[in-house]
Design an enzyme around this catalytic site. Structure first.
Site, PDB file in Angstrom:
ATOM      1  N   ASN A 194      30.655  31.987  30.870  1.00  0.00           N
ATOM      2  CA  ASN A 194      29.539  32.068  31.828  1.00  0.00           C
ATOM      3  C   ASN A 194      29.917  31.497  33.197  1.00  0.00           C
ATOM      4  O   ASN A 194      29.206  30.643  33.741  1.00  0.00           O
ATOM      5  CB  ASN A 194      28.282  31.372  31.284  1.00  0.00           C
ATOM      6  CG  ASN A 194      27.647  32.123  30.133  1.00  0.00           C
ATOM      7  OD1 ASN A 194      27.686  31.666  28.977  1.00  0.00           O
ATOM      8  ND2 ASN A 194      27.091  33.295  30.394  1.00  0.00           N
ATOM      9  N   SER A 198      26.514  34.361  18.915  1.00  0.00           N
ATOM     10  CA  SER A 198      26.958  33.495  20.002  1.00  0.00           C
ATOM     11  C   SER A 198      26.654  32.050  19.615  1.00  0.00           C
ATOM     12  O   SER A 198      25.514  31.718  19.301  1.00  0.00           O
ATOM     13  CB  SER A 198      26.199  33.898  21.277  1.00  0.00           C
ATOM     14  OG  SER A 198      26.578  33.086  22.362  1.00  0.00           O
ATOM     15  N   ASP A 207      30.711  40.152  32.076  1.00  0.00           N
ATOM     16  CA  ASP A 207      29.283  40.171  31.757  1.00  0.00           C
ATOM     17  C   ASP A 207      28.524  40.102  33.084  1.00  0.00           C
ATOM     18  O   ASP A 207      28.162  41.144  33.659  1.00  0.00           O
ATOM     19  CB  ASP A 207      28.973  38.971  30.818  1.00  0.00           C
ATOM     20  CG  ASP A 207      27.497  38.741  30.562  1.00  0.00           C
ATOM     21  OD1 ASP A 207      26.655  39.432  31.148  1.00  0.00           O
ATOM     22  OD2 ASP A 207      27.141  37.830  29.768  1.00  0.00           O
ATOM     23  N   LYS A 249      31.321  34.253  18.564  1.00  0.00           N
ATOM     24  CA  LYS A 249      31.597  34.002  19.986  1.00  0.00           C
ATOM     25  C   LYS A 249      31.293  32.548  20.280  1.00  0.00           C
ATOM     26  O   LYS A 249      30.189  32.077  20.025  1.00  0.00           O
ATOM     27  CB  LYS A 249      30.731  34.929  20.839  1.00  0.00           C
ATOM     28  CG  LYS A 249      30.552  34.534  22.290  1.00  0.00           C
ATOM     29  CD  LYS A 249      29.950  35.667  23.097  1.00  0.00           C
ATOM     30  CE  LYS A 249      28.834  35.219  24.007  1.00  0.00           C
ATOM     31  NZ  LYS A 249      28.254  36.353  24.780  1.00  0.00           N
ATOM     32  N   LEU A 250      32.299  31.839  20.782  1.00  0.00           N
ATOM     33  CA  LEU A 250      32.114  30.434  21.141  1.00  0.00           C
ATOM     34  C   LEU A 250      31.832  30.334  22.628  1.00  0.00           C
ATOM     35  O   LEU A 250      32.578  30.884  23.453  1.00  0.00           O
ATOM     36  CB  LEU A 250      33.371  29.614  20.814  1.00  0.00           C
ATOM     37  CG  LEU A 250      33.865  29.629  19.360  1.00  0.00           C
ATOM     38  CD1 LEU A 250      35.088  28.710  19.237  1.00  0.00           C
ATOM     39  CD2 LEU A 250      32.760  29.193  18.402  1.00  0.00           C
ATOM     40  N   LYS A 251      30.782  29.618  22.982  1.00  0.00           N
ATOM     41  CA  LYS A 251      30.535  29.312  24.379  1.00  0.00           C
ATOM     42  C   LYS A 251      31.545  28.236  24.783  1.00  0.00           C
ATOM     43  O   LYS A 251      31.759  27.267  24.029  1.00  0.00           O
ATOM     44  CB  LYS A 251      29.111  28.782  24.555  1.00  0.00           C
ATOM     45  CG  LYS A 251      28.056  29.871  24.357  1.00  0.00           C
ATOM     46  CD  LYS A 251      28.174  30.935  25.444  1.00  0.00           C
ATOM     47  CE  LYS A 251      26.935  31.793  25.521  1.00  0.00           C
ATOM     48  NZ  LYS A 251      27.025  32.768  26.635  1.00  0.00           N
ATOM     49  N   LYS A 269      24.487  44.599  29.157  1.00  0.00           N
ATOM     50  CA  LYS A 269      23.155  44.003  28.967  1.00  0.00           C
ATOM     51  C   LYS A 269      22.185  44.812  29.812  1.00  0.00           C
ATOM     52  O   LYS A 269      22.242  44.767  31.044  1.00  0.00           O
ATOM     53  CB  LYS A 269      23.140  42.552  29.437  1.00  0.00           C
ATOM     54  CG  LYS A 269      23.801  41.567  28.494  1.00  0.00           C
ATOM     55  CD  LYS A 269      23.690  40.170  29.068  1.00  0.00           C
ATOM     56  CE  LYS A 269      24.400  39.159  28.190  1.00  0.00           C
ATOM     57  NZ  LYS A 269      24.607  37.894  28.920  1.00  0.00           N
ATOM     58  N   ASP A 308      33.097  32.808  25.614  1.00  0.00           N
ATOM     59  CA  ASP A 308      32.299  33.169  26.793  1.00  0.00           C
ATOM     60  C   ASP A 308      32.128  31.933  27.659  1.00  0.00           C
ATOM     61  O   ASP A 308      31.574  30.929  27.218  1.00  0.00           O
ATOM     62  CB  ASP A 308      30.924  33.697  26.340  1.00  0.00           C
ATOM     63  CG  ASP A 308      30.073  34.188  27.500  1.00  0.00           C
ATOM     64  OD1 ASP A 308      30.533  34.147  28.663  1.00  0.00           O
ATOM     65  OD2 ASP A 308      28.928  34.638  27.236  1.00  0.00           O
ATOM     66  N   GLY A 354      23.442  39.888  24.580  1.00  0.00           N
ATOM     67  CA  GLY A 354      22.120  39.438  24.166  1.00  0.00           C
ATOM     68  C   GLY A 354      21.597  38.396  25.130  1.00  0.00           C
ATOM     69  O   GLY A 354      22.370  37.680  25.757  1.00  0.00           O
ATOM     70  N   GLU A 369      35.191  36.174  27.934  1.00  0.00           N
ATOM     71  CA  GLU A 369      34.075  36.745  28.692  1.00  0.00           C
ATOM     72  C   GLU A 369      33.767  35.911  29.928  1.00  0.00           C
ATOM     73  O   GLU A 369      33.579  34.700  29.830  1.00  0.00           O
ATOM     74  CB  GLU A 369      32.862  36.800  27.749  1.00  0.00           C
ATOM     75  CG  GLU A 369      31.608  37.420  28.341  1.00  0.00           C
ATOM     76  CD  GLU A 369      30.472  37.475  27.306  1.00  0.00           C
ATOM     77  OE1 GLU A 369      30.757  37.295  26.084  1.00  0.00           O
ATOM     78  OE2 GLU A 369      29.316  37.688  27.702  1.00  0.00           O
TER      79      GLU A 369
HETATM   80  C1  NPQ Z   1      25.678  35.547  27.599  1.00  0.00           C
HETATM   81  N1  NPQ Z   1      23.858  35.226  25.945  1.00  0.00           N
HETATM   82  O1  NPQ Z   1      26.265  36.379  26.942  1.00  0.00           O
HETATM   83  C2  NPQ Z   1      24.250  35.097  27.297  1.00  0.00           C
HETATM   84  C3  NPQ Z   1      23.909  33.866  27.952  1.00  0.00           C
HETATM   85  C4  NPQ Z   1      22.562  33.293  27.782  1.00  0.00           C
HETATM   86  C5  NPQ Z   1      23.734  35.240  23.544  1.00  0.00           C
HETATM   87  O2  NPQ Z   1      25.390  34.150  24.738  1.00  0.00           O
HETATM   88  C6  NPQ Z   1      17.722  31.990  27.751  1.00  0.00           C
HETATM   89  C7  NPQ Z   1      17.775  33.296  28.209  1.00  0.00           C
HETATM   90  C8  NPQ Z   1      18.870  31.354  27.402  1.00  0.00           C
HETATM   91  C9  NPQ Z   1      18.981  33.942  28.333  1.00  0.00           C
HETATM   92  C10 NPQ Z   1      21.277  31.360  27.184  1.00  0.00           C
HETATM   93  C11 NPQ Z   1      24.413  34.812  24.797  1.00  0.00           C
HETATM   94  C12 NPQ Z   1      20.100  32.007  27.521  1.00  0.00           C
HETATM   95  C13 NPQ Z   1      20.154  33.302  27.993  1.00  0.00           C
HETATM   96  C14 NPQ Z   1      22.482  32.029  27.314  1.00  0.00           C
HETATM   97  C15 NPQ Z   1      21.398  33.949  28.110  1.00  0.00           C
HETATM   98  O3  NPQ Z   1      26.241  35.119  28.587  1.00  0.00           O
HETATM   99 MG    MG Z   2      28.047  36.303  28.547  1.00  0.00          MG
END
Ligand code: NPQ
Ligand code: MG
Length: 368
Positions: free
Chosen positions: A191, A135, A239, A161-163, A263, A189, A291, A214
Protein backbone atom coordinates in the site's frame (compact mmCIF):
# COMPACT_ATOMS: atom_id res chain seq x y z
CA UNK A 1 -36.11 1.87 -16.94
CA UNK A 2 -37.60 4.97 -15.30
CA UNK A 3 -35.36 6.06 -12.40
CA UNK A 4 -37.05 8.13 -9.71
CA UNK A 5 -34.08 8.72 -7.41
CA UNK A 6 -31.34 7.38 -5.19
CA UNK A 7 -31.25 6.51 -1.53
CA UNK A 8 -27.90 7.12 0.18
CA UNK A 9 -27.58 4.91 3.19
CA UNK A 10 -24.73 5.01 5.68
CA UNK A 11 -24.02 1.79 7.52
CA UNK A 12 -21.44 0.88 10.13
CA UNK A 13 -20.28 -2.71 10.28
CA UNK A 14 -17.98 -3.89 13.08
CA UNK A 15 -15.02 -6.02 11.91
CA UNK A 16 -14.35 -9.44 13.49
CA UNK A 17 -10.81 -8.23 14.29
CA UNK A 18 -8.84 -5.01 13.71
CA UNK A 19 -7.28 -4.90 10.21
CA UNK A 20 -3.89 -3.18 10.12
CA UNK A 21 -2.21 -1.99 6.92
CA UNK A 22 0.69 0.36 6.24
CA UNK A 23 -1.83 3.24 6.24
CA UNK A 24 -3.61 2.51 9.49
CA UNK A 25 -5.77 0.21 11.60
CA UNK A 26 -9.48 -0.29 10.90
CA UNK A 27 -11.81 -1.67 13.57
CA UNK A 28 -15.05 -1.10 11.70
CA UNK A 29 -16.23 -0.43 8.17
CA UNK A 30 -18.15 2.77 7.39
CA UNK A 31 -19.98 1.99 4.17
CA UNK A 32 -22.08 4.19 1.94
CA UNK A 33 -24.73 2.28 -0.01
CA UNK A 34 -26.53 3.68 -3.03
CA UNK A 35 -29.98 2.28 -3.84
CA UNK A 36 -31.26 3.21 -7.29
CA UNK A 37 -35.04 3.32 -7.34
CA UNK A 38 -36.96 2.90 -10.57
CA UNK A 39 -40.67 2.38 -11.09
CA UNK A 40 -40.37 -1.35 -11.57
CA UNK A 41 -37.00 -2.19 -10.03
CA UNK A 42 -34.30 -1.19 -7.58
CA UNK A 43 -30.57 -1.79 -7.53
CA UNK A 44 -27.68 -1.55 -5.10
CA UNK A 45 -24.23 -0.03 -5.40
CA UNK A 46 -21.77 -0.30 -2.53
CA UNK A 47 -19.27 2.53 -2.33
CA UNK A 48 -15.79 1.30 -1.36
CA UNK A 49 -14.49 4.63 -0.04
CA UNK A 50 -13.24 4.51 3.53
CA UNK A 51 -14.25 6.99 6.22
CA UNK A 52 -10.82 8.65 5.90
CA UNK A 53 -8.76 9.42 2.76
CA UNK A 54 -5.98 6.91 3.56
CA UNK A 55 -6.20 4.36 0.75
CA UNK A 56 -7.16 6.97 -1.85
CA UNK A 57 -8.17 10.63 -1.85
CA UNK A 58 -11.85 9.69 -1.69
CA UNK A 59 -13.72 9.26 1.61
CA UNK A 60 -17.34 8.54 2.46
CA UNK A 61 -18.46 12.10 3.28
CA UNK A 62 -16.84 13.43 0.10
CA UNK A 63 -18.63 10.73 -1.89
CA UNK A 64 -21.98 11.73 -0.36
CA UNK A 65 -21.22 15.38 -1.11
CA UNK A 66 -20.25 14.88 -4.76
CA UNK A 67 -23.23 12.59 -5.35
CA UNK A 68 -25.64 15.11 -3.79
CA UNK A 69 -24.22 18.26 -5.37
CA UNK A 70 -22.98 17.13 -8.79
CA UNK A 71 -23.41 13.53 -9.93
CA UNK A 72 -27.09 12.91 -9.16
CA UNK A 73 -28.15 16.40 -10.40
CA UNK A 74 -26.28 15.70 -13.68
CA UNK A 75 -28.30 12.49 -14.11
CA UNK A 76 -31.48 14.38 -13.19
CA UNK A 77 -30.78 16.87 -15.99
CA UNK A 78 -30.48 14.06 -18.54
CA UNK A 79 -31.53 10.66 -17.24
CA UNK A 80 -29.25 7.88 -18.59
CA UNK A 81 -30.91 5.37 -20.93
CA UNK A 82 -28.94 2.57 -19.27
CA UNK A 83 -25.88 1.92 -17.06
CA UNK A 84 -23.52 2.29 -20.04
CA UNK A 85 -24.68 5.91 -20.41
CA UNK A 86 -23.78 6.83 -16.82
CA UNK A 87 -19.98 7.23 -17.18
CA UNK A 88 -20.28 9.46 -20.28
CA UNK A 89 -22.90 11.60 -18.49
CA UNK A 90 -20.54 12.10 -15.52
CA UNK A 91 -17.31 12.41 -17.48
CA UNK A 92 -16.99 16.20 -17.11
CA UNK A 93 -16.65 15.81 -13.33
CA UNK A 94 -13.02 15.01 -12.60
CA UNK A 95 -12.07 12.00 -10.50
CA UNK A 96 -14.44 10.74 -7.77
CA UNK A 97 -14.33 7.29 -9.30
CA UNK A 98 -15.58 5.52 -6.18
CA UNK A 99 -18.65 7.76 -6.13
CA UNK A 100 -19.24 7.21 -9.85
CA UNK A 101 -18.78 3.46 -9.48
CA UNK A 102 -21.39 3.20 -6.71
CA UNK A 103 -23.91 5.16 -8.78
CA UNK A 104 -23.27 3.18 -11.97
CA UNK A 105 -23.43 -0.14 -10.11
CA UNK A 106 -26.78 0.72 -8.50
CA UNK A 107 -28.22 1.60 -11.92
CA UNK A 108 -26.68 -1.48 -13.56
CA UNK A 109 -28.10 -3.72 -10.82
CA UNK A 110 -31.58 -2.19 -11.22
CA UNK A 111 -31.41 -2.60 -14.99
CA UNK A 112 -30.25 -6.23 -14.79
CA UNK A 113 -32.79 -7.17 -12.11
CA UNK A 114 -35.57 -5.68 -14.26
CA UNK A 115 -34.30 -7.69 -17.24
CA UNK A 116 -33.76 -10.87 -15.19
CA UNK A 117 -30.06 -11.01 -16.17
CA UNK A 118 -27.21 -11.91 -13.77
CA UNK A 119 -24.29 -9.46 -13.56
CA UNK A 120 -21.83 -12.30 -14.14
CA UNK A 121 -23.37 -13.11 -17.53
CA UNK A 122 -23.54 -9.42 -18.43
CA UNK A 123 -19.80 -9.01 -17.75
CA UNK A 124 -18.76 -12.17 -19.63
CA UNK A 125 -18.13 -14.64 -16.81
CA UNK A 126 -16.95 -18.13 -17.76
CA UNK A 127 -16.97 -19.80 -14.31
CA UNK A 128 -19.62 -20.51 -11.69
CA UNK A 129 -17.18 -20.35 -8.77
CA UNK A 130 -13.97 -18.45 -8.12
CA UNK A 131 -10.81 -19.32 -6.18
CA UNK A 132 -10.25 -17.15 -3.12
CA UNK A 133 -7.34 -15.66 -1.29
CA UNK A 134 -7.20 -13.71 1.95
CA UNK A 135 -5.44 -10.50 2.95
CA UNK A 136 -3.69 -10.78 6.32
CA UNK A 137 -3.01 -7.59 8.27
CA UNK A 138 0.15 -6.46 10.01
CA UNK A 139 0.34 -7.98 13.50
CA UNK A 140 2.08 -7.17 16.77
CA UNK A 141 4.21 -10.31 16.57
CA UNK A 142 5.30 -13.06 14.17
CA UNK A 143 3.62 -15.65 16.42
CA UNK A 144 0.29 -13.87 16.09
CA UNK A 145 0.72 -13.71 12.31
CA UNK A 146 1.50 -17.43 12.03
CA UNK A 147 -1.63 -18.26 14.06
CA UNK A 148 -3.75 -16.09 11.75
CA UNK A 149 -2.29 -17.65 8.58
CA UNK A 150 -2.71 -21.12 10.07
CA UNK A 151 -6.41 -20.40 10.66
CA UNK A 152 -6.98 -19.11 7.13
CA UNK A 153 -5.22 -22.09 5.53
CA UNK A 154 -7.36 -24.40 7.69
CA UNK A 155 -10.46 -22.60 6.36
CA UNK A 156 -9.29 -23.45 2.84
CA UNK A 157 -8.02 -20.14 1.47
CA UNK A 158 -5.97 -20.86 -1.66
CA UNK A 159 -3.63 -17.87 -1.42
CA UNK A 160 -2.25 -15.74 1.38
CA UNK A 161 -1.47 -12.04 1.04
CA UNK A 162 0.61 -10.44 3.76
CA UNK A 163 0.33 -6.72 4.34
CA UNK A 164 3.86 -5.31 4.62
CA UNK A 165 5.62 -2.06 5.51
CA UNK A 166 9.23 -1.12 6.29
CA UNK A 167 10.17 -3.14 9.38
CA UNK A 168 7.49 -5.80 8.70
CA UNK A 169 8.47 -7.44 5.43
CA UNK A 170 11.30 -9.99 5.11
CA UNK A 171 10.84 -11.43 8.61
CA UNK A 172 7.10 -12.22 8.34
CA UNK A 173 7.54 -13.58 4.80
CA UNK A 174 10.42 -15.83 5.91
CA UNK A 175 8.46 -17.00 8.95
CA UNK A 176 5.39 -17.93 6.86
CA UNK A 177 7.55 -19.78 4.32
CA UNK A 178 9.44 -21.67 7.04
CA UNK A 179 6.26 -22.67 8.86
CA UNK A 180 3.92 -23.45 5.94
CA UNK A 181 6.33 -24.40 3.16
CA UNK A 182 7.01 -23.42 -0.45
CA UNK A 183 3.72 -24.69 -1.89
CA UNK A 184 1.57 -21.98 -0.29
CA UNK A 185 0.64 -19.31 -2.84
CA UNK A 186 2.03 -16.22 -1.12
CA UNK A 187 2.14 -12.53 -2.04
CA UNK A 188 2.63 -9.18 -0.28
CA UNK A 189 0.96 -5.75 -0.40
CA UNK A 190 2.74 -2.58 0.72
CA UNK A 191 0.00 0.00 0.00
CA UNK A 192 2.66 2.51 -1.18
CA UNK A 193 4.80 2.26 1.97
CA UNK A 194 8.23 2.11 0.23
CA UNK A 195 10.31 4.60 -1.75
CA UNK A 196 12.51 4.44 -4.84
CA UNK A 197 15.56 3.98 -2.61
CA UNK A 198 14.15 0.72 -1.16
CA UNK A 199 14.93 -1.44 -4.23
CA UNK A 200 17.59 -3.52 -2.44
CA UNK A 201 15.27 -4.08 0.52
CA UNK A 202 12.46 -5.27 -1.78
CA UNK A 203 14.89 -7.48 -3.74
CA UNK A 204 15.54 -9.25 -0.43
CA UNK A 205 12.05 -10.77 -0.88
CA UNK A 206 13.15 -12.50 -4.12
CA UNK A 207 14.32 -15.78 -2.51
CA UNK A 208 10.83 -16.44 -1.11
CA UNK A 209 9.11 -17.09 -4.44
CA UNK A 210 6.27 -14.67 -3.98
CA UNK A 211 3.54 -14.47 -6.63
CA UNK A 212 3.85 -10.69 -6.63
CA UNK A 213 4.64 -7.50 -4.71
CA UNK A 214 1.60 -5.22 -4.75
CA UNK A 215 1.94 -1.43 -4.93
CA UNK A 216 5.31 -0.94 -3.20
CA UNK A 217 5.65 2.73 -4.24
CA UNK A 218 3.52 5.87 -4.38
CA UNK A 219 0.42 5.60 -6.54
CA UNK A 220 1.67 8.31 -8.91
CA UNK A 221 5.12 6.76 -9.32
CA UNK A 222 4.72 4.66 -12.47
CA UNK A 223 8.31 5.26 -13.61
CA UNK A 224 9.58 4.30 -10.13
CA UNK A 225 7.74 0.99 -10.41
CA UNK A 226 9.21 0.43 -13.90
CA UNK A 227 12.73 1.02 -12.54
CA UNK A 228 12.03 -1.20 -9.54
CA UNK A 229 10.78 -4.00 -11.81
CA UNK A 230 14.27 -4.14 -13.36
CA UNK A 231 15.86 -4.60 -9.93
CA UNK A 232 13.59 -7.22 -8.34
CA UNK A 233 12.72 -10.68 -9.67
CA UNK A 234 9.31 -10.86 -7.97
CA UNK A 235 6.60 -9.58 -10.36
CA UNK A 236 5.29 -6.09 -9.56
CA UNK A 237 1.49 -5.78 -9.30
CA UNK A 238 -0.23 -2.38 -9.22
CA UNK A 239 -3.35 -1.54 -7.22
CA UNK A 240 -3.68 2.16 -6.22
CA UNK A 241 -1.96 3.34 -9.45
CA UNK A 242 -4.49 1.69 -11.79
CA UNK A 243 -7.37 4.13 -12.00
CA UNK A 244 -8.59 3.32 -15.53
CA UNK A 245 -8.05 1.06 -18.53
CA UNK A 246 -5.74 3.72 -19.94
CA UNK A 247 -3.68 3.80 -16.75
CA UNK A 248 -3.39 0.00 -16.98
CA UNK A 249 -2.29 0.16 -20.62
CA UNK A 250 0.27 2.86 -19.78
CA UNK A 251 1.69 0.95 -16.81
CA UNK A 252 2.02 -2.20 -18.91
CA UNK A 253 3.66 -0.31 -21.78
CA UNK A 254 6.17 1.30 -19.41
CA UNK A 255 7.01 -2.03 -17.75
CA UNK A 256 5.71 -0.83 -14.38
CA UNK A 257 3.67 -3.96 -13.67
CA UNK A 258 3.38 -7.57 -14.80
CA UNK A 259 0.10 -8.20 -12.95
CA UNK A 260 -2.90 -5.96 -12.22
CA UNK A 261 -5.24 -5.85 -9.20
CA UNK A 262 -8.71 -4.81 -10.44
CA UNK A 263 -10.93 -2.99 -7.94
CA UNK A 264 -14.13 -1.71 -9.51
CA UNK A 265 -14.54 1.16 -7.04
CA UNK A 266 -11.04 2.49 -7.75
CA UNK A 267 -11.58 2.57 -11.53
CA UNK A 268 -15.13 3.95 -11.73
CA UNK A 269 -17.16 0.75 -11.96
CA UNK A 270 -17.65 -2.74 -13.32
CA UNK A 271 -17.83 -1.64 -16.97
CA UNK A 272 -14.40 0.03 -16.76
CA UNK A 273 -13.17 -3.04 -14.84
CA UNK A 274 -14.14 -5.21 -17.80
CA UNK A 275 -12.15 -2.89 -20.10
CA UNK A 276 -9.11 -3.28 -17.81
CA UNK A 277 -9.58 -7.05 -17.95
CA UNK A 278 -9.68 -6.85 -21.74
CA UNK A 279 -6.62 -4.61 -22.08
CA UNK A 280 -4.61 -6.82 -19.70
CA UNK A 281 -5.73 -10.01 -21.48
CA UNK A 282 -4.62 -8.51 -24.80
CA UNK A 283 -1.14 -8.02 -23.30
CA UNK A 284 -0.99 -11.38 -21.55
CA UNK A 285 -1.07 -9.65 -18.15
CA UNK A 286 -2.87 -11.67 -15.45
CA UNK A 287 -5.46 -9.85 -13.35
CA UNK A 288 -7.11 -10.62 -10.04
CA UNK A 289 -9.96 -9.02 -8.14
CA UNK A 290 -9.02 -6.90 -5.15
CA UNK A 291 -11.15 -6.27 -2.10
CA UNK A 292 -12.16 -3.25 -0.02
CA UNK A 293 -13.82 -4.99 2.92
CA UNK A 294 -17.10 -5.08 1.02
CA UNK A 295 -20.36 -6.28 2.50
CA UNK A 296 -22.21 -9.06 0.68
CA UNK A 297 -23.51 -6.54 -1.86
CA UNK A 298 -20.10 -5.44 -3.12
CA UNK A 299 -18.72 -8.94 -2.64
CA UNK A 300 -21.41 -10.41 -4.93
CA UNK A 301 -20.43 -8.06 -7.73
CA UNK A 302 -16.71 -8.70 -7.21
CA UNK A 303 -17.23 -12.45 -7.39
CA UNK A 304 -19.13 -12.00 -10.67
CA UNK A 305 -16.23 -9.98 -12.09
CA UNK A 306 -13.65 -12.50 -10.84
CA UNK A 307 -15.39 -15.16 -12.95
CA UNK A 308 -14.13 -13.54 -16.20
CA UNK A 309 -11.51 -15.58 -18.07
CA UNK A 310 -8.54 -13.23 -17.51
CA UNK A 311 -8.87 -13.43 -13.71
CA UNK A 312 -6.29 -16.19 -13.47
CA UNK A 313 -5.06 -15.53 -9.92
CA UNK A 314 -7.06 -15.98 -6.69
CA UNK A 315 -8.57 -12.67 -5.56
CA UNK A 316 -9.10 -10.91 -2.23
CA UNK A 317 -12.70 -12.11 -2.62
CA UNK A 318 -12.76 -13.66 0.83
CA UNK A 319 -15.78 -15.12 2.60
CA UNK A 320 -18.07 -12.79 4.57
CA UNK A 321 -16.70 -14.23 7.81
CA UNK A 322 -13.19 -12.90 7.09
CA UNK A 323 -14.48 -9.44 7.98
CA UNK A 324 -17.97 -9.60 9.47
CA UNK A 325 -19.71 -11.69 12.12
CA UNK A 326 -23.01 -10.77 10.43
CA UNK A 327 -23.05 -9.74 6.76
CA UNK A 328 -25.72 -7.52 5.20
CA UNK A 329 -26.73 -10.35 2.86
CA UNK A 330 -26.83 -14.11 3.17
CA UNK A 331 -23.17 -14.78 3.98
CA UNK A 332 -20.66 -15.83 1.33
CA UNK A 333 -19.15 -19.07 2.62
CA UNK A 334 -15.96 -20.72 1.38
CA UNK A 335 -16.39 -24.12 -0.28
CA UNK A 336 -13.08 -25.82 -1.01
CA UNK A 337 -11.39 -22.43 -1.20
CA UNK A 338 -13.96 -21.09 -3.66
CA UNK A 339 -16.98 -18.80 -3.57
CA UNK A 340 -19.99 -19.52 -5.76
CA UNK A 341 -20.86 -16.87 -8.34
CA UNK A 342 -24.41 -15.64 -7.65
CA UNK A 343 -26.76 -16.74 -10.43
CA UNK A 344 -29.82 -14.57 -9.72
CA UNK A 345 -30.67 -11.35 -11.59
CA UNK A 346 -28.34 -8.37 -11.08
CA UNK A 347 -26.04 -8.83 -8.08
CA UNK A 348 -28.06 -11.94 -7.22
CA UNK A 349 -28.16 -11.06 -3.52
CA UNK A 350 -30.24 -8.72 -1.35
CA UNK A 351 -29.69 -6.99 1.96
CA UNK A 352 -31.48 -8.75 4.82
CA UNK A 353 -33.97 -6.07 5.97
CA UNK A 354 -33.58 -6.54 9.74
CA UNK A 355 -29.79 -6.52 9.55
CA UNK A 356 -29.74 -3.55 7.21
CA UNK A 357 -31.97 -1.62 9.63
CA UNK A 358 -29.71 -2.55 12.57
CA UNK A 359 -26.48 -1.24 11.01
CA UNK A 360 -27.91 1.84 9.28
CA UNK A 361 -26.76 5.14 10.78
CA UNK A 362 -28.36 7.51 8.28
CA UNK A 363 -30.57 7.71 5.19
CA UNK A 364 -30.86 10.48 2.63
CA UNK A 365 -33.12 10.61 -0.44
CA UNK A 366 -31.81 12.21 -3.64
CA UNK A 367 -34.65 12.59 -6.16
CA UNK A 368 -33.93 12.39 -9.87
C1 NPQ B 1 -5.72 -3.42 -0.70
N1 NPQ B 1 -7.59 -4.34 0.64
O1 NPQ B 1 -5.66 -4.37 -1.45
C2 NPQ B 1 -6.90 -3.18 0.24
C3 NPQ B 1 -6.59 -2.22 1.27
C4 NPQ B 1 -7.61 -1.86 2.27
C5 NPQ B 1 -8.23 -6.54 1.37
O2 NPQ B 1 -6.07 -5.73 1.48
C6 NPQ B 1 -11.47 -0.15 4.98
C7 NPQ B 1 -11.82 0.01 3.65
C8 NPQ B 1 -10.27 -0.70 5.29
C9 NPQ B 1 -10.96 -0.37 2.65
C10 NPQ B 1 -8.16 -1.65 4.59
C11 NPQ B 1 -7.18 -5.50 1.18
C12 NPQ B 1 -9.39 -1.10 4.28
C13 NPQ B 1 -9.73 -0.92 2.96
C14 NPQ B 1 -7.30 -2.03 3.57
C15 NPQ B 1 -8.84 -1.32 1.95
O3 NPQ B 1 -4.84 -2.59 -0.78
MG1 MG C 1 -3.68 -3.41 -2.40
Amino acid sequence: MKLTGFELRRVRMPLVAPFRTSFGTQTGREVLLVRAVAGDAEGWGECVAMGDPLYSSEYAEAVADVLRRFLVPALAAGPPADAAAVAPALHRFKGHRMAKAALETAILDAELRAAGRPLSRELGAVRDRVPCGVSVGIMDSIGELLDAVDGYLAEGYLRIKLKIQPGWDVAPVRAVRERFGDDVLLQVDANTAYTRSDAALLAALDPFDLLLIEQPLDEEDIVGHADLAKRVRTPICLDESITSARAAADAIRLGACAIVNVKPGRVGGYLESRRIHDVCAAHGVPVWCGGMLETGLGRAANVALAALPGFTLPGDTSASGRYFRTDLTEPFVLDGGHLAVPSGPGLGVEPLPEILAEVTTGIEWLPL
